[in-house]
Design a protein around this motif. Structure first.
Motif: not given
Length: 131
Positions: A18-22, A26-30
């Motif tokens: 779950l943390e990896a998916a989050e 965040q990487i995609e958005e950033t």
């Protein structure tokens, strides 16, 4: 690998799914990237003001049509022989085919077969295109 890279790898090994998916979100958005699209050659950096443009893959054409465009009057007999050989049409049908040009002579054939047919027709004096 540098010390920083090793530290990041070790931390990634300890996080939950779950943390990896989050993290991926965040990487995609950033960085304005889409992690679900495989990219050749590693990461693509976004353009100056936005995200990476997605271009559809170009499919290579695999079937071709041979189109008879014109036959000069003095080369008509030779062209009719080639047309009959390529299509297995009778003499009457081949003549009718050449009266209202352009006409498709062969449909949905390989590139090699289309090139061979084009060469035969051009040698007989016809004007041909492959599409």
């Amino acid at each position: 690998m540098s010390t920083t890279t090793n530290e990041i790898i070790e931390k990634l090994k300890s996080i939950t799914l779950l943390e990896a998916a989050e993290l991926v979100s965040q990487i995609e958005e950033t960085f304005g990237v889409d992690a679900s699209v495989p990219m050749a050659g590693g990461f693509m950096m976004p353009a100056a003001g936005g995200s990476v443009d997605q271009q559809p893959a170009v499919e290579e054409k695999t079937s071709f049509d041979v189109i008879l465009e014109d036959v000069s009057a003095d080369k008509r007999v030779a062209a009719l022989k080639v047309i009959r050989n390529l299509t297995s049409l009778g003499l009457k049908e081949a003549k009718e085919l050449t009266t209202s040009l352009p006409k498709v002579i062969k449909e949905s054939i390989s590139k090699e077969e289309a090139e061979a047919a084009k060469q035969q027709l051009e040698e007989a004096g016809a004007k041909v295109k492959i599409q």
